[in-house]
Design a protein around this motif. Structure first.
Motif, short mmCIF file in Angstrom:
data_model
loop_
_atom_site.label_atom_id
_atom_site.label_comp_id
_atom_site.label_asym_id
_atom_site.label_seq_id
_atom_site.Cartn_x
_atom_site.Cartn_y
_atom_site.Cartn_z
N ASN A 109 36.73 40.10 42.69
CA ASN A 109 36.25 41.47 42.86
C ASN A 109 37.42 42.41 42.67
O ASN A 109 38.58 42.01 42.81
CB ASN A 109 35.64 41.65 44.25
CG ASN A 109 34.40 40.81 44.44
OD1 ASN A 109 33.52 40.78 43.56
ND2 ASN A 109 34.30 40.14 45.59
N PRO A 110 37.14 43.68 42.36
CA PRO A 110 38.24 44.63 42.17
C PRO A 110 39.16 44.67 43.39
O PRO A 110 38.71 44.69 44.54
CB PRO A 110 37.51 45.97 41.98
CG PRO A 110 36.17 45.58 41.44
CD PRO A 110 35.82 44.29 42.12
N GLY A 111 40.47 44.65 43.13
CA GLY A 111 41.46 44.71 44.21
C GLY A 111 41.93 43.37 44.71
O GLY A 111 42.88 43.29 45.50
N ASP A 112 41.27 42.29 44.27
CA ASP A 112 41.68 40.96 44.71
C ASP A 112 43.03 40.56 44.09
O ASP A 112 43.41 41.05 43.02
CB ASP A 112 40.64 39.91 44.33
CG ASP A 112 39.40 39.98 45.21
OD1 ASP A 112 39.44 40.68 46.23
OD2 ASP A 112 38.40 39.33 44.85
N SER A 113 43.73 39.66 44.78
CA SER A 113 44.93 39.03 44.22
C SER A 113 44.55 37.66 43.68
O SER A 113 43.71 36.97 44.25
CB SER A 113 46.01 38.88 45.30
OG SER A 113 46.47 40.13 45.73
N ASN B 269 48.60 40.87 41.19
CA ASN B 269 48.28 41.62 42.40
C ASN B 269 48.42 43.13 42.12
O ASN B 269 49.53 43.61 41.88
CB ASN B 269 49.22 41.21 43.53
CG ASN B 269 48.86 41.85 44.86
OD1 ASN B 269 47.71 42.26 45.05
ND2 ASN B 269 49.83 41.94 45.75
N PRO B 270 47.29 43.88 42.21
CA PRO B 270 45.92 43.36 42.29
C PRO B 270 45.42 43.00 40.91
O PRO B 270 45.96 43.44 39.90
CB PRO B 270 45.15 44.55 42.86
CG PRO B 270 45.88 45.74 42.32
CD PRO B 270 47.34 45.36 42.27
N GLY C 186 42.34 43.00 38.10
CA GLY C 186 41.16 43.78 37.75
C GLY C 186 40.61 43.35 36.41
O GLY C 186 40.97 42.29 35.89
N SER D 247 36.17 38.65 35.86
CA SER D 247 36.10 39.85 36.68
C SER D 247 34.71 40.45 36.60
O SER D 247 34.10 40.49 35.53
CB SER D 247 37.14 40.89 36.20
OG SER D 247 36.96 42.11 36.89
N ASP E 118 34.28 43.61 37.37
CA ASP E 118 34.56 45.02 37.25
C ASP E 118 33.94 45.55 35.95
O ASP E 118 34.19 45.02 34.87
CB ASP E 118 36.07 45.25 37.25
CG ASP E 118 36.42 46.71 37.53
OD1 ASP E 118 35.56 47.56 37.27
OD2 ASP E 118 37.54 46.95 38.00
#
Length: 456
Positions: free
Chosen positions: A268-272, A317-318, A320, A350, A352
């Motif tokens: 998901n958006p923002g995941d590492s 990190n992160p 996208g 992703s 996104d």
């Protein structure tokens, strides 16, 4: 000082007269030290006398030593007063000193060492001492040498010698000491640099021979190579120094292929996201990280930022939509660097929707029956062209519409009469390296499917 000894021999004049009726008489004048006259009846016999010999023991003689003179006439032991030869006797006014030497002084256990003790005259017995002169001799020999064969560590130490002769024995002075150094035999230890548990064909390795003990000795190094067993195919490499470089290594291990894992693979958006590269059963690697970038009909591996790490992991990190796509890794070690093969690509999916294009599925679900029709289309926001549908399965990466049952119209790929082999992860890809979201489709021949839209 020299003294001359003389054994005197008396000269006698002998007159013999016969008393027989024939009136035969004989007058003999002779030296009694030279002849013996014997009368038997009327016969007179003249026999030469033996020569008397004077012997001196020892000669030369040293101050304080016992001297023995012997005058002998052979079997005529009852003769007296006969004259002996002259003998010159040398009397040295000093006590002799023994001289000790060794054929070697620094030895290893198992070697041979010989001590030699010399005196300026003969007839001696030799006494050997260790550590203390006034101690009991460690050995007594008739000859002037004392050999250790083989020598042991316990034989090391300081030695003296002296000689003696006569009864009671007359001794020389002690020699100067000689030290025998017996050190433990050095041990050769072979090490591998770098110390890898496995070596692969093409790598450069260094063999280092480390000598434990005997560091001040100049050594000649030989490296022995047995290819199969200790009983055959043996090669010996001479005239090598303490380090022997093998480049490239001649081994029977094919180059390793690392295994790449991506976690999480769908984000998901923002995941590492963590990429991990594993090279099994070997060590000493440095790791290199790449993104798989499309180029026309082929792919190239583009290094990631800071793509070389000593750790076996790399973090996005992160992460996208820009990170959506394939990744590979490889490892390298040594100098010059030996590289492994690239890993099989792994993909990051992703959900996104900020990318310029998105993949849509019709019917809009993740599971489909066999022998049905499924369409995949790349819908871009800026009406750009050049997008294509790609697929990733366990067998690898391929063009999504490569099946002979698929048709393509513009950016729409349609499968007719789907089969289970059409399952896989699909996405849209642009030649510049841009990627859409990914959809994981499953084709089943069962009776029940999951009515759910594709992962976005």
């Amino acid at each position: 000082m020299e003294h001359t000894w003389l054994c005197l021999l008396v000269l006698l004049t002998t007159h013999f007269t016969s008393g027989h009726s024939q009136g035969y008489s004989t007058d003999i004048t002779t030296s009694a030290s030279t002849y013996e006259v014997t009368t038997v009846g009327i016969q007179t016999m003249i026999t030469p006398l033996p020569t008397a010999t004077l012997t001196v023991n020892p000669n030369p003689v040293y101050a304080g030593e016992k001297l023995t003179l012997t005058c002998s006439a052979g079997t005529y032991s009852d003769w007296t007063g006969h004259q002996c030869n002259e003998v010159t006797v040398t009397v040295n006014g000093y006590q002799p000193k023994a001289t000790l030497s060794s054929d070697t002084q620094d030895v290893l256990p198992g070697d041979r060492v010989t001590l030699s003790c010399t005196v300026e005259s003969s007839g001696w017995m030799f006494y050997w001492y260790r550590d203390r002169q006034d101690s009991t001799p460690v050995n007594t020999t008739d000859g002037s040498s004392y050999t250790f064969n083989p020598v042991s560590v316990s034989d090391g130490g300081q030695y003296w010698c002296r000689a003696g002769r006569g009864k009671p024995p007359y001794h020389t002075l002690y020699s100067d000491p000689v030290r025998i150094n017996v050190t433990e035999r050095p041990v050769a230890v072979l090490t591998l640099l770098p110390n890898w548990t496995q070596i692969f064909t093409g790598e450069t390795v260094t063999l280092r021979c480390v000598i434990l003990g005997g560091e001040e000795t100049v050594w000649e190094y030989r490296y022995r190579y047995r290819q199969y067993s200790w009983n055959r195919n043996e090669n010996i490499y001479y005239d090598k120094g303490p380090e022997y470089i093998i480049s490239p290594a001649n081994t029977y291990n094919n180059g390793p292929k690392p295994v790449l894992s991506v976690s999480p693979q769908r984000l998901n958006p923002g995941d590492s996201v963590t990429l991990r590269c594993e090279v099994k059963k070997s060590t000493g690697w440095r790791f290199f990280w790449y993104r798989v970038v499309p180029s026309d009909e082929t792919y190239s591996n583009e290094p990631l930022s800071g793509y070389s790490t000593t750790e076996d992991s790399y973090t996005l990190n992160p992460a996208g939509y820009k990170h959506t796509g394939g990744y590979v890794c490889r490892a390298g070690r040594g100098d010059p660097v030996y590289y492994t093969d690239y890993s099989e690509p792994q993909f990051l999916w992703s959900g996104d929707l900020l990318s310029a294009v998105s993949l849509t599925v019709n019917p809009n679900r993740t599971q489909h029956f066999t022998s049905t029709s499924v369409s995949l289309s790349c819908e871009n926001k800026d009406n750009s062209t050049g997008w294509r549908v790609m697929r990733y399965t366990e067998e690898g990466l391929e063009y999504g519409c490569s099946s002979n049952r698929a048709t393509i119209l513009g950016s729409i790929c349609t499968f007719k009469n789907t089969e289970r082999g059409d399952s896989g992860v699909y996405w849209c890809e642009f030649g510049s390296g841009q990627n859409s979201n990914a959809v994981n489709l499953t084709v089943t021949d069962g009776n029940v499917i999951l009515e759910s839209p594709p992962i976005q």
